[in-house]
Each structure stands twice: as structure tokens, then as C-alpha cells.
Scaffold this active site. Structure first.
Site, PDB file in Angstrom:
ATOM      1  N   GLY A   1       0.840  -1.212   0.000  1.00 53.06           N
ATOM      2  CA  GLY A   1       0.000   0.000   0.000  1.00 53.06           C
ATOM      3  C   GLY A   1       0.860   1.241   0.000  1.00 53.06           C
ATOM      4  N   ASN A   2       0.272   2.375   0.293  1.00 57.22           N
ATOM      5  CA  ASN A   2       1.045   3.616   0.397  1.00 57.22           C
ATOM      6  C   ASN A   2       0.417   4.526   1.447  1.00 57.22           C
ATOM      7  OD1 ASN A   2      -0.955   5.444  -0.962  1.00 57.22           O
ATOM      8  ND2 ASN A   2      -0.592   3.996  -2.641  1.00 57.22           N
ATOM      9  N   HIS A   3       1.064   5.680   1.686  1.00 61.86           N
ATOM     10  CA  HIS A   3       0.654   6.533   2.813  1.00 61.86           C
ATOM     11  C   HIS A   3      -0.470   7.511   2.486  1.00 61.86           C
ATOM     12  CE1 HIS A   3       3.716   5.059   5.439  1.00 61.86           C
ATOM     13  NE2 HIS A   3       4.664   5.347   4.569  1.00 61.86           N
TER      14      HIS A   3
END
Ligand code: CTP
Length: 397
Positions: A206-208
Site C-alpha cells: 500500500g502507500n501513505h
């Protein structure tokens, strides 16, 4: 736009009150009818006579004069909008707590019109947790708090806390009146948030991204009367205000939903931070730890923006985002061309306070006709206003 509009202008005790003199002049020039209310401390900075001369109305300061009571309820009902500029830290705190110790507070508490604040204070006060909590309370009560500028402050320090410039305040007000229902009948499709690409039943890539930028855009479209569909990856934020939210998890799901929805949309904004790669296979069971290194095979996801650019029909406005760390302008323009977008919103990770996991963002919007619009660091809600004004070609900075 402001001709005949009834405006209550509250002035509180801050040196920025001098800017409100110019702001009042601009309002009058535009044909607005303005009544000014000042707090006792405000008159330490500017003489009420200045405001009464410019507004051609008596300046109101007290709950009663002699044995005559000032009808604050009537004032609150008279106005189309109430603006407090400058809004001092003290006034913001009083508003958040419903105090009623002067005429301005009494009018605020009885106002039935929208209320807009242009705060002004020193940076330490602006960033203080108590002020932030007070502003959050006011925003929940639908008060519009406009972010401050960065620059030299009355204390001699440099930082955040300067009230907006009068011309920008006027522009904001123009947008405020233009914005109401200006996009009624239009459809907007927005992608937002991160995507999660499953590795096994418990792990993902995923990412932030918080989803905040895209959600703010969706909320702003809805405020302007558009019919809004938001395709949202996993985000902790709950979108407000009449938006059709389609929750998705992976890039693949986001692609499918976006393709289903895009045909009827007038505005398509791809603000999601979509994973570019996804595991070639999702393990059915949890992958167990072994003593050898683990290699994951990744395959490319479908590029939603690129596909939307291919399918887009005449009149549809397609907007992409670019988050870059180097050669920002070059990559942004390349993305604009490659993906056949009408606009690319560039946010640079090199700008302090911009991008993922921040409440603020600093953007430049590149248009396919070669237009370049650069904006200051602002709250994402205000950035959303700039984006929509630009892509709908409303007058802007
Ligand atoms: N985007 C998309 N679908 C993808 C990847 C990206 O719709 N699978 C969209 C994003 O929502 C954003 C824009 O494309 O609007 C730019 O995303 P970015 O990852 O910066 O661009 P890429 O094309 O992946 O280019 P690069 O990674 O080379 O910068």
C-alpha cells in the site's frame, strides 16, 4: 457578483484590521451593502469613523447605546453572509465556546447566514493545539475558516498567521457566491485514497495516501451542487455531504468502478494514489516465514488515468495528479500529454507540508493549453477550491 449582497463585517482586535479598511472599500466598490461590527479592542487599531465613512453606515460596537438595545437578532437575519476579518485568536475561542460578551458574539450566535472567518494571529497562537481545536469545532458547525498566509508577522517573526490580502478575500467571496449551485446538473467522478494490493490474506502493498485531497475535492463539488461519485480506496476519513461513495480496495477494483462510472461524468478527477504494481498471485494462505529470502513477482496494474484519457469524449474534463520528487515540471507536462489529460495537478514532495499525510498541500496546475497556475501552501479544503475554480475556468489567482 456582490451587487446588492448584504454583508456583516466583524472586526476584532488585531493589527490586520488595517487590511479590512481596503477590504471594505472593495466590497463597497462591488456594490455590496455592508454593516460593520467592531469589538472594543478592534477600535484600538482602526478608528470606527474610518469604517462608518466607507460603509456609509454607523459602526456597531455595543449591545446597547444609552437606553436603546442593539437588535442583534435582526442583524443576524439581515445578512447574506457574515465575515469576521480579522478573526483574532480570542474571538475564535469565544465563538467555539459560544460565549456572548459583546455585540459581535451576540450577532454571531443569532446569525442564520453562512459565516466566514479570515483569521490573523502570531504563528505560535495559530499552531497552538487550543486554537486548532477551536477551529475544528467551528468547522464542524459549518463556519468557513480561511487559512492564513505565511510572511512577516506583527511580532517581527516570520511564519504563518498573516490574514489574507484584501484582493484575495474579495476573490474568495466572489467564489463563495458564484459557487452555490454553480455546478448543479453536472456530474463529477473522483478517485481518492490509496489502494491495497493483497500479498496473502493478511498482508498487502500500500502507500501513505490519506485520501484527504480527493475527498476534499469531492466535498467541494458537492457543495457546488454537482452530483458526485467518489471511488475511494481504504481511507480512515468519512466523506461528508451527499456524496455517492464507492469503496474499493485494490487498483483492479478501482479501475473497474471508474470505467463503469466515467461515461456520464462531466469532470473526472483522478486523485487516488494507485499502486503501479500488484502481486502476480495472491497466496491463498498466509505466507509462512522460512530461512530463505522471499521474492514477490509483481505485475503492472492498469493505469486508470491513461485509460480514461483514451476513452474520454468531447467536453469531458479529465484531471490527473502528479507527485514528483525531481524534474517536477518536466514529468508533470509529460504526464499531461501521455495520459491525454486536460489538467495535471502537481504536488511536490520537496515542498514542506505538501503531499501525503499532511492537512495542507502546495500545488501547481498545468493545463493542456499551456496554462500554469501556481498556488501557495493551503489547507486541502482550500486547495480543492482552487482546483475546481481552475478546471471550471472560474476567475482565479
Ligand atoms: N493513476 C491511475 N492509475 C494507475 C496509476 C496512476 O489512475 N494505475 C493516476 C493517479 O491517480 C494520478 C496519475 O495517474 O492521477 C499519476 O500517477 P503517478 O503514479 O504519479 O504516475 P505514473 O503514470 O504511475 O508515472 P510514474 O510512476 O512514472 O511517475
Amino acid at each position: 457578483m456582490l451587487k446588492g449582497k448584504k454583508i456583516l463585517l466583524g472586526i476584532t482586535g488585531s493589527i490586520a484590521a488595517y487590511k479590512s479598511v481596503s477590504f471594505l472599500r472593495l466590497l463597497i466598490k462591488e456594490g455590496a451593502e455592508v454593516k460593520v461590527i467592531m469589538t472594543a479592542h478592534a477600535s484600538d487599531f482602526v478608528n470606527p469613523l474610518t469604517f462608518s465613512t466607507l460603509s456609509k453606515n454607523p459602526v456597531l460596537t455595543d449591545l446597547s447605546e444609552g437606553n436603546v438595545w442593539a437588535n442583534h437578532v435582526e442583524l443576524g437575519r439581515w445578512a447574506d453572509v457574515m465575515i469576521i476579518a480579522p478573526a483574532s485568536c480570542n474571538t475564535i475561542a469565544k465563538m467555539a465556546n459560544g460565549l456572548c460578551d459583546n455585540l459581535l458574539m451576540a450577532v454571531y450566535l443569532s446569525a442564520v447566514c453562512p459565516v466566514i472567518l479570515f483569521p490573523a494571529m502570531d504563528e505560535d497562537m495559530w499552531l497552538h493545539a487550543a486554537t486548532k481545536a477551536n477551529m475544528a469545532t467551528l468547522k464542524k458547525q459549518e463556519v468557513q475558516v480561511i487559512s492564513v498566509n505565511k510572511g512577516e508577522l506583527a511580532s517581527g517573526l516570520f511564519g504563518e498567521g498573516r490574514m489574507q490580502e484584501p484582493e484575495d478575500m474579495l476573490r474568495y467571496l466572489d467564489h463563495f457566491f458564484a459557487g452555490k449551485n454553480s455546478l448543479k446538473g453536472k456530474k463529477a467522478l473522483i478517485t481518492a485514497g490509496p489502494t491495497y494490493e493483497a500479498i496473502d490474506p493478511v498482508r498487502f502493498i500500500g502507500n501513505h495516501s490519506s485520501g484527504k485531497m480527493g475527498i476534499s475535492i469531492a466535498e467541494e463539488f458537492a457543495k457546488r451542487g454537482a452530483e458526485v461519485t467518489l471511488i475511494l480506496g481504504p481511507s480512515a476519513i468519512i466523506p461528508q455531504g451527499g456524496i455517492n461513495v464507492v469503496n474499493v480496495v485494490s487498483a483492479g477494483e478501482m479501475y473497474e468502478e471508474a470505467m463503469k462510472e466515467m461515461e456520464l461524468a462531466d469532470y473526472i478527477i483522478m486523485a487516488a494514489a494507485v499502486a503501479d504494481y500488484t502481486p502476480a498471485e495472491k497466496a491463498i494462505e498466509k505466507i509462512k516465514k522460512t530461512n530463505s529470502p522471499l521474492t514477490l513477482d509483481l505485475v503492472q496494474t492498469k493505469d486508470i488515468l491513461l485509460e480514461a484519457g483514451k476513452r474520454k469524449s468531447n467536453g469531458q474534463i479529465l484531471v490527473g495528479f502528479a507527485l514528483e520528487t525531481e524534474n517536477e515540471k518536466h514529468y508533470a507536462l509529460d504526464k499531461l500529454r501521455r495520459k491525454n489529460a486536460d489538467f495535471i495537478v502537481l504536488n511536490s514532495l520537496n515542498d514542506e507540508g505538501a503531499g501525503f499525510a499532511h492537512k495542507t498541500n502546495k500545488i501547481t496546475i498545468f493545463g493542456k493549453e499551456g496554462e500554469v497556475n501556481e498556488f501557495d501552501l493551503k489547507l486541502k479544503e482550500d486547495v480543492a477550491v482552487d482546483i475546481i475554480n481552475t478546471i471550471t475556468k472560474l476567475k482565479n489567482d
